[in-house]
Write an enzyme that holds these catalytic residues in place. Sequence first.
Site, PDB file in Angstrom:
ATOM      1  N   ASP A 211       6.670 -12.222   2.549  1.00 33.88           N
ATOM      2  CA  ASP A 211       6.701 -10.970   1.800  1.00 33.88           C
ATOM      3  C   ASP A 211       7.436  -9.919   2.629  1.00 33.88           C
ATOM      4  O   ASP A 211       6.837  -9.126   3.348  1.00 33.88           O
ATOM      5  CB  ASP A 211       5.273 -10.517   1.491  1.00 33.88           C
ATOM      6  CG  ASP A 211       5.242  -9.442   0.414  1.00 33.88           C
ATOM      7  OD1 ASP A 211       6.278  -9.220  -0.230  1.00 33.88           O
ATOM      8  OD2 ASP A 211       4.178  -8.828   0.222  1.00 33.88           O
TER       9      ASP A 211
ATOM     10  N   CYS B   2     -25.821  11.807   6.734  1.00 27.95           N
ATOM     11  CA  CYS B   2     -26.969  12.588   6.289  1.00 27.95           C
ATOM     12  C   CYS B   2     -27.833  12.874   7.502  1.00 27.95           C
ATOM     13  O   CYS B   2     -28.132  11.972   8.297  1.00 27.95           O
ATOM     14  CB  CYS B   2     -27.761  11.803   5.246  1.00 27.95           C
ATOM     15  SG  CYS B   2     -29.423  12.437   4.950  1.00 27.95           S
TER      16      CYS B   2
ATOM     17  N   TYR C  80      15.807 -19.168   6.473  1.00 24.39           N
ATOM     18  CA  TYR C  80      15.355 -20.228   5.574  1.00 24.39           C
ATOM     19  C   TYR C  80      16.470 -20.914   4.782  1.00 24.39           C
ATOM     20  O   TYR C  80      16.204 -21.865   4.051  1.00 24.39           O
ATOM     21  CB  TYR C  80      14.302 -19.700   4.603  1.00 24.39           C
ATOM     22  CG  TYR C  80      14.724 -18.477   3.802  1.00 24.39           C
ATOM     23  CD1 TYR C  80      15.638 -18.574   2.767  1.00 24.39           C
ATOM     24  CD2 TYR C  80      14.177 -17.229   4.082  1.00 24.39           C
ATOM     25  CE1 TYR C  80      16.012 -17.469   2.034  1.00 24.39           C
ATOM     26  CE2 TYR C  80      14.534 -16.108   3.355  1.00 24.39           C
ATOM     27  CZ  TYR C  80      15.462 -16.234   2.330  1.00 24.39           C
ATOM     28  OH  TYR C  80      15.835 -15.137   1.614  1.00 24.39           O
TER      29      TYR C  80
ATOM     30  N   CYS D 190     -34.997  10.649   4.774  1.00 24.48           N
ATOM     31  CA  CYS D 190     -34.138  10.309   3.638  1.00 24.48           C
ATOM     32  C   CYS D 190     -34.541   8.946   3.096  1.00 24.48           C
ATOM     33  O   CYS D 190     -34.511   7.943   3.819  1.00 24.48           O
ATOM     34  CB  CYS D 190     -32.676  10.293   4.083  1.00 24.48           C
ATOM     35  SG  CYS D 190     -31.531   9.773   2.783  1.00 24.48           S
TER      36      CYS D 190
ATOM     37  N   LYS E  29       3.400 -19.120  -6.800  1.00 22.50           N
ATOM     38  CA  LYS E  29       2.713 -17.899  -6.366  1.00 22.50           C
ATOM     39  C   LYS E  29       1.214 -18.122  -6.188  1.00 22.50           C
ATOM     40  O   LYS E  29       0.573 -18.856  -6.946  1.00 22.50           O
ATOM     41  CB  LYS E  29       2.946 -16.770  -7.385  1.00 22.50           C
ATOM     42  CG  LYS E  29       4.406 -16.419  -7.616  1.00 22.50           C
ATOM     43  CD  LYS E  29       5.071 -15.822  -6.386  1.00 22.50           C
ATOM     44  CE  LYS E  29       4.695 -14.380  -6.132  1.00 22.50           C
ATOM     45  NZ  LYS E  29       5.285 -13.432  -7.064  1.00 22.50           N
TER      46      LYS E  29
ATOM     47  N   CYS F  35     -31.525  13.041  -0.471  1.00 21.31           N
ATOM     48  CA  CYS F  35     -32.642  13.858   0.032  1.00 21.31           C
ATOM     49  C   CYS F  35     -32.322  15.341   0.153  1.00 21.31           C
ATOM     50  O   CYS F  35     -33.209  16.154   0.427  1.00 21.31           O
ATOM     51  CB  CYS F  35     -33.119  13.327   1.384  1.00 21.31           C
ATOM     52  SG  CYS F  35     -31.951  13.609   2.737  1.00 21.31           S
TER      53      CYS F  35
ATOM     54  N   LYS G 272       6.255 -18.427   1.284  1.00 18.21           N
ATOM     55  CA  LYS G 272       7.055 -17.373   0.657  1.00 18.21           C
ATOM     56  C   LYS G 272       6.706 -16.055   1.353  1.00 18.21           C
ATOM     57  O   LYS G 272       5.684 -15.434   1.064  1.00 18.21           O
ATOM     58  CB  LYS G 272       6.772 -17.282  -0.843  1.00 18.21           C
ATOM     59  CG  LYS G 272       7.690 -16.296  -1.564  1.00 18.21           C
ATOM     60  CD  LYS G 272       7.427 -16.297  -3.061  1.00 18.21           C
ATOM     61  CE  LYS G 272       8.404 -15.358  -3.771  1.00 18.21           C
ATOM     62  NZ  LYS G 272       8.243 -13.954  -3.333  1.00 18.21           N
TER      63      LYS G 272
ATOM     64  N   GLU H  75       7.839 -24.397   2.132  1.00 21.02           N
ATOM     65  CA  GLU H  75       7.769 -23.344   3.149  1.00 21.02           C
ATOM     66  C   GLU H  75       7.013 -22.150   2.592  1.00 21.02           C
ATOM     67  O   GLU H  75       6.889 -22.000   1.363  1.00 21.02           O
ATOM     68  CB  GLU H  75       9.178 -22.919   3.564  1.00 21.02           C
ATOM     69  CG  GLU H  75      10.011 -22.384   2.417  1.00 21.02           C
ATOM     70  CD  GLU H  75      11.493 -22.245   2.759  1.00 21.02           C
ATOM     71  OE1 GLU H  75      12.057 -21.183   2.445  1.00 21.02           O
ATOM     72  OE2 GLU H  75      12.079 -23.190   3.316  1.00 21.02           O
TER      73      GLU H  75
ATOM     74  N   CYS I 218     -26.806  15.725   1.303  1.00 22.83           N
ATOM     75  CA  CYS I 218     -27.061  14.333   0.953  1.00 22.83           C
ATOM     76  C   CYS I 218     -27.481  14.245  -0.510  1.00 22.83           C
ATOM     77  O   CYS I 218     -28.401  14.955  -0.936  1.00 22.83           O
ATOM     78  CB  CYS I 218     -28.158  13.762   1.853  1.00 22.83           C
ATOM     79  SG  CYS I 218     -28.711  12.112   1.364  1.00 22.83           S
TER      80      CYS I 218
END
Length: 678
Positions: free
Chosen positions: A122, A431, A230, A437, A319, A416, A120, A118, A413
């Site tokens: 979290d 910018c 579970y 630029c 894991k 430029c 795992k 099954e 910027c």
Amino acid sequence: MSGLQKHPKQHILQLREQLEYHNYRYYVLDDPEIPDSSYDRLMQELEELEQCYPAFQSMDSPTQKVGGFASETFSEVVHAVPMRSLGNAFDTAEITSFARRVKELVGLETGEVEYVAEPKLDGLAVSLRYENGWLVQAATRGDGKKGENITHNMRMVLADRTRLNGDRLPEVLEVRGEVFMRTDDFHQLNQNQQKAGLKTFVNPRNAAAGSLRQLDPAITASRPLSLYCYALGEVLGVAPPKSQLDALEWIKNMGLPVTDLVKPVVGVDGCIDYYNELLGRRDSLPFNIDGVVYKVSRTDWQSSLGFTAKAPRWAIAHKFPAQEQVTVVENIAIQVGRTGAITPVARLKPVFVGGVTVANATLHNAAEINRLDVRAGDTVIVRRAGDVIPEVVSVVHSQRPQSARAFRFPRECPVCGSAVVNQGDGVIARCSGGLFCAAQKKESIKHFASRRAMDIEGLGDKLVNQLVNDKLIDDIGDLFSLTLTQLSNLDRMAEKSATNLFTAIERSKNTTLARFLYALGIPLVGEATGETLSANLFTLDEVAAKSEEELQNIPDIGPIVAKSIRTFFQQPHNQKVLEKLLNAGIHWPQPTRAKDFTHSIFAAKTVVLTGTLSMARAQAKSWLQSAGARVTGSVSKNTDFVIAGEDAGSKADKARQLGVEILNEAQFLQHIHNRLTV
């Protein structure tokens, strides 16, 4: 005591102190400071040291007890059957060793053990106690022996499942499960928290735990929490099931939720096959999992195998590779995109996460930097899931160096010197230099030449930088004026490479209208929008001539996108570049109009492609759009057809659940070629 003998003891004590600190933050504060992968490494290191130096072992060590604590915020509950944690395995060799030990302990000389596998989950482990079918108590796992009474809050989560289904119910039934938060719900909750000026959550587990452990059950009720059961705890009044699989089916029949990802497997090979299957589906699942769990299915074998001080001998967690890791921010840099967007990027001490080595992570914008309070020199948690760009999740503030200084977002910027301006709600900074630029100019050319745009093979970042810096090109239109001699004279450009690039530029002139529209770099016009425009307007002149109102009549074109398209084609400098490109000989075939396919079953239908097809995905999509279909990337109740190739995964599964018609590739081709009606 000699120095050699003293050193391991100090190391062991230091690791125990670290683990207790992180246990407290994780289980009590619901505010973890490091990812699970870093915690697991600390625990592994401590276990190995204690095995090497048994004289320093202690029953108080984190290796000998479940990690949680019973908080003083809620009343205490003593578990009738302890809620133990699981041992961890990180590779196939450890699973093989686990399976061998199981066979030896149960005395199985031939054949293989059947396990129940099954995901795992979290989330937060809970125990639900029902008496004569009614919920009387709910508790967190805590330290495994005693937890917190969260009955009122769990009633909010369970809703109508506080009463079990069925007639012959046990006098006492304890069910163990995991409360978690689905990924979409987590993101929505964080958005709501941010809008309300409240603290956001680090991850779905943190959000689920924090939501469940509220003093006000009404807050818990307002949070999108889910539950999967579970396992069983105490059972009185009836004989418990004889297998883990039967136990889950029993729980399910009584009305409690069990994930449909549970699967019986046989032996090590079955376990590993299941692991690989879920690892492949990990990023498409609607909730976070950090591995899979294998449990010996026969409950009489579970009893004979028993427990260690901390975990059952009949179960183990396998894991997944970490999607979060800890590293250090060496610097914060600024990138300027082709549309002028200013993006801060964390330059990281390289770390292996999510299957790749990560050296950079996006910080998104100034607001995100301020929210995280991230600085050069900080220790941070970095996340990478699937193909998602790595990002900084949080800062480990306890490890911040004294020299770290707050980052100041630039007002000019860095390329430029033009002013940086904020647009819309102020989140996006750009910018203002436009094509003046150099960064924007170079990025627009790189985008134009990219594989999904004009696909000019060999025209990479370094060459674009050199062409612009040497003033050989000023915009995308100048690419087609380059001569073979000019290319051959570039630094480190051999004659063959120059010829190949010259040929690639010439070859790119034969394209499609959809790719060309995408390649132009019109703000907010991606591949899908380029294909939509091509499928509905058919010529560049039609696209350029449409008003904002007319563009909005096209499916999926909203007012903002329509304005962006109209603005692009109205600008004189863009018109000059387009003239250069068309005069250079860029061309595409006339698309087949959707009205020619009015008898196709795909006309005005929503279609999803999934799995591996014998043809290119782009070709299949183009054919569908020519037949009047709308091609999307996800399956929903509004989907009309799913076309499934080989190895079709979760999208095909969802289509079956929703009753959406699924066509294989042969059926799809037959409909396209013969234009069959329903």
